[in-house]
Write an enzyme that holds these catalytic residues in place. Structure first.
Site, PDB file in Angstrom:
ATOM      1  N   LEU A  45       0.857  -1.192   0.000  1.00 25.15           N
ATOM      2  CA  LEU A  45       0.000   0.000   0.000  1.00 25.15           C
ATOM      3  C   LEU A  45       0.887   1.235   0.000  1.00 25.15           C
ATOM      4  O   LEU A  45       1.709   1.408   0.901  1.00 25.15           O
ATOM      5  CB  LEU A  45      -0.884   0.002   1.254  1.00 25.15           C
ATOM      6  N   TYR A  80       6.277  11.979   4.444  1.00 24.15           N
ATOM      7  CA  TYR A  80       4.829  11.930   4.246  1.00 24.15           C
ATOM      8  C   TYR A  80       4.076  12.397   5.492  1.00 24.15           C
ATOM      9  O   TYR A  80       2.876  12.670   5.447  1.00 24.15           O
ATOM     10  CB  TYR A  80       4.341  10.519   3.893  1.00 24.15           C
ATOM     11  N   TYR A 154      12.198  21.890   3.048  1.00 24.80           N
ATOM     12  CA  TYR A 154      12.289  22.397   1.671  1.00 24.80           C
ATOM     13  C   TYR A 154      13.074  23.703   1.712  1.00 24.80           C
ATOM     14  O   TYR A 154      12.502  24.793   1.566  1.00 24.80           O
ATOM     15  CB  TYR A 154      10.893  22.641   1.078  1.00 24.80           C
ATOM     16  N   THR A 205      -0.419   7.856 -10.703  1.00 25.46           N
ATOM     17  CA  THR A 205      -0.395   8.969  -9.724  1.00 25.46           C
ATOM     18  C   THR A 205      -1.773   9.572  -9.453  1.00 25.46           C
ATOM     19  O   THR A 205      -2.750   9.270 -10.130  1.00 25.46           O
ATOM     20  CB  THR A 205       0.530  10.154 -10.138  1.00 25.46           C
ATOM     21  N   PRO A 258     -11.476   2.738   1.279  1.00 25.84           N
ATOM     22  CA  PRO A 258     -11.619   1.307   1.599  1.00 25.84           C
ATOM     23  C   PRO A 258     -11.974   0.442   0.394  1.00 25.84           C
ATOM     24  O   PRO A 258     -11.408  -0.638   0.208  1.00 25.84           O
ATOM     25  CB  PRO A 258     -12.750   1.290   2.637  1.00 25.84           C
ATOM     26  N   ILE A 261      -8.865   0.234  -1.823  1.00 17.97           N
ATOM     27  CA  ILE A 261      -7.815  -0.565  -1.174  1.00 17.97           C
ATOM     28  C   ILE A 261      -8.094  -2.044  -1.431  1.00 17.97           C
ATOM     29  O   ILE A 261      -7.217  -2.825  -1.805  1.00 17.97           O
ATOM     30  CB  ILE A 261      -7.785  -0.276   0.347  1.00 17.97           C
TER      31      ILE A 261
HETATM   32  P1  A2P Z   1      -7.603   7.289  -3.467  1.00 18.99           P
HETATM   33  O1  A2P Z   1      -6.621   7.295  -2.343  1.00 18.99           O
HETATM   34  O2  A2P Z   1      -8.717   8.268  -3.264  1.00 18.99           O
HETATM   35  O3  A2P Z   1      -8.098   5.891  -3.808  1.00 18.99           O
HETATM   36  P2  A2P Z   1      -0.568   5.766  -7.628  1.00 18.99           P
HETATM   37  O4  A2P Z   1      -0.556   4.612  -6.702  1.00 18.99           O
HETATM   38  O5  A2P Z   1      -0.284   5.419  -9.066  1.00 18.99           O
HETATM   39  O6  A2P Z   1       0.289   6.916  -7.131  1.00 18.99           O
HETATM   40  O7  A2P Z   1      -2.086   6.330  -7.693  1.00 18.99           O
HETATM   41  C1  A2P Z   1      -2.704   6.842  -6.558  1.00 18.99           C
HETATM   42  C2  A2P Z   1      -3.979   7.570  -6.971  1.00 18.99           C
HETATM   43  O8  A2P Z   1      -4.903   6.666  -7.576  1.00 18.99           O
HETATM   44  C3  A2P Z   1      -4.661   8.176  -5.763  1.00 18.99           C
HETATM   45  O9  A2P Z   1      -5.205   9.423  -6.182  1.00 18.99           O
HETATM   46  C4  A2P Z   1      -5.784   7.171  -5.433  1.00 18.99           C
HETATM   47  O10 A2P Z   1      -6.862   7.838  -4.815  1.00 18.99           O
HETATM   48  C5  A2P Z   1      -6.147   6.648  -6.820  1.00 18.99           C
HETATM   49  N1  A2P Z   1      -6.585   5.246  -6.826  1.00 18.99           N
HETATM   50  C6  A2P Z   1      -6.134   4.228  -6.052  1.00 18.99           C
HETATM   51  N2  A2P Z   1      -6.727   3.070  -6.376  1.00 18.99           N
HETATM   52  C7  A2P Z   1      -7.569   3.339  -7.410  1.00 18.99           C
HETATM   53  C8  A2P Z   1      -8.480   2.549  -8.186  1.00 18.99           C
HETATM   54  N3  A2P Z   1      -8.621   1.243  -7.976  1.00 18.99           N
HETATM   55  N4  A2P Z   1      -9.208   3.184  -9.157  1.00 18.99           N
HETATM   56  C9  A2P Z   1      -9.074   4.513  -9.376  1.00 18.99           C
HETATM   57  N5  A2P Z   1      -8.236   5.309  -8.672  1.00 18.99           N
HETATM   58  C10 A2P Z   1      -7.481   4.733  -7.704  1.00 18.99           C
END
Ligand code: A2P
Length: 307
Positions: A45, A80, A154, A205, A258, A261
């Site tokens: 995660l 973070y 920073y 992202t 959730p 995740i």
């Molecule tokens: P959220 O925390 O609201 O789920 P990466 O891991 O590539 O950096 O992407 C993270 C981004 O993708 C976060 O904005 C997250 O938002 C979103 N995200 C995570 N899981 C999914 C999913 N299964 N579908 C769409 N967006 C997702």
């Protein structure tokens, strides 16, 4: 986001570059072996969320959901600002018997202002204290861009210009990896040396324009990923993650939601064909989402290099 580099140079698995269906991995058992005998869960995660816009305890809540869902690998960092929440959630899940400390794989990161060798140990100790751990499983250099050492995270001069610092970067790597940036050449190099890649931003992202190149379209809207997803009754995110899993690449999707995740972990019950892997590989644009252009004048700025 995990800005963090991540190639763990301690791995095994001689795997050809494309299309390796790791069919034996399951939700319960998905660690892959490293060449020093250690192992790493192939999905973790991600825990970066811009501190200013993230509710207090969002990370703590997400961590508890994730542990219940079956995640055992957590990608964090001191910068973070939520290692305390991560530690608290893990300690509670250890206390209630859900997991033991040795079931958990935690990756922490050294921030840019702590690169001088004498600052590394105290920085790690700060993280250990926040986490309430006596060890972490992996500690990496967050970014190969050193800033002026000190407590200002920073540091800038009176004109707002970032204050950089020269450092030895020979052991530092930076890897983003997803279907639009498949890192084939880097993968071939790593495979030939028995190195497993951990790819950050596997979902493309959160598209924060401060540090992301938003000219690249959103990965999860991709037509091919969505059509493959429809075939398996999955989402484009699950296809993007499964693609990496079948290439033996560790993925650390970030979500504090959730449902997502859980969704991101449901990738052990379907398998892409070699043809689909090939088609998804061909989406590669050789362009990074994470460009960190605000630091592009740093003498060690890494993203102009081929890899
Ligand atoms: P959220 O925390 O609201 O789920 P990466 O891991 O590539 O950096 O992407 C993270 C981004 O993708 C976060 O904005 C997250 O938002 C979103 N995200 C995570 N899981 C999914 C999913 N299964 N579908 C769409 N967006 C997702």
């Amino acid at each position: 986001m995990s800005f963090g580099c991540i190639i763990d140079a301690t791995t095994s698995s001689k795997i050809p570059s494309e299309a390796i269906a790791e069919m034996s991995l399951t939700a319960q058992n998905h660690r892959i072996l490293l060449n020093d005998g250690n192992n790493i869960p192939i999905i973790g995660l991600g825990t970066y969320s811009a501190p200013k816009i993230t509710a207090k305890d969002a990370c703590y809540d997400a961590m508890k959901v994730a542990i219940d869902v079956g995640y055992r690998h957590f990608d964090g960092a001191w910068i973070y600002g939520n290692e305390g929440e991560i530690g608290k959630a893990i300690q509670e899940k250890i206390a209630d018997g859900t997991v033991k400390r040795e079931d958990i794989y935690y990756c922490g990161k050294l921030w840019n202002t702590f690169h001088p060798p004498e600052m590394v140990r105290p920085s790690l100790e700060k993280s250990l204290k926040l986490l309430n751990f006596d060890y972490i499983d992996l500690y990496i250099i967050e970014l190969p861009l050193a800033f002026k050492p000190g407590d200002v995270i920073y540091p800038r001069d009176e004109n707002g210009k970032y204050l950089y610092h020269l450092t030895d970067l020979c052991a530092t790597w930076e890897v983003e990896c997803h279907p639009y940036f498949t890192q084939l050449k880097l993968r071939e190099f790593c495979d030939s040396h028995g190195i497993v890649i951990v790819g950050f931003s596997p979902l493309g992202t959160c598209r924060d324009s401060l540090w992301v190149n938003t000219k690249i379209p959103p990965l999860l809207d991709d037509a091919l990923l969505n059509s493959v997803a429809a075939k398996y009754k999955k989402t484009s995110a699950q296809v993007a993650l499964r693609f990496q899993l079948q290439r033996n690449t560790v993925i650390i999707p970030k979500s504090f939601n959730p449902e997502r995740i859980k969704q991101n972990f449901e990738i052990f019950d379907f398998s892409l064909t070699n043809e689909e892997i090939k088609l998804i590989s061909a989406l590669n644009r050789n362009e990074r989402y994470v460009q960190l252009l605000m630091w592009k004048d740093h003498p060690e700025y890494p993203f102009n290099d081929e890899y």
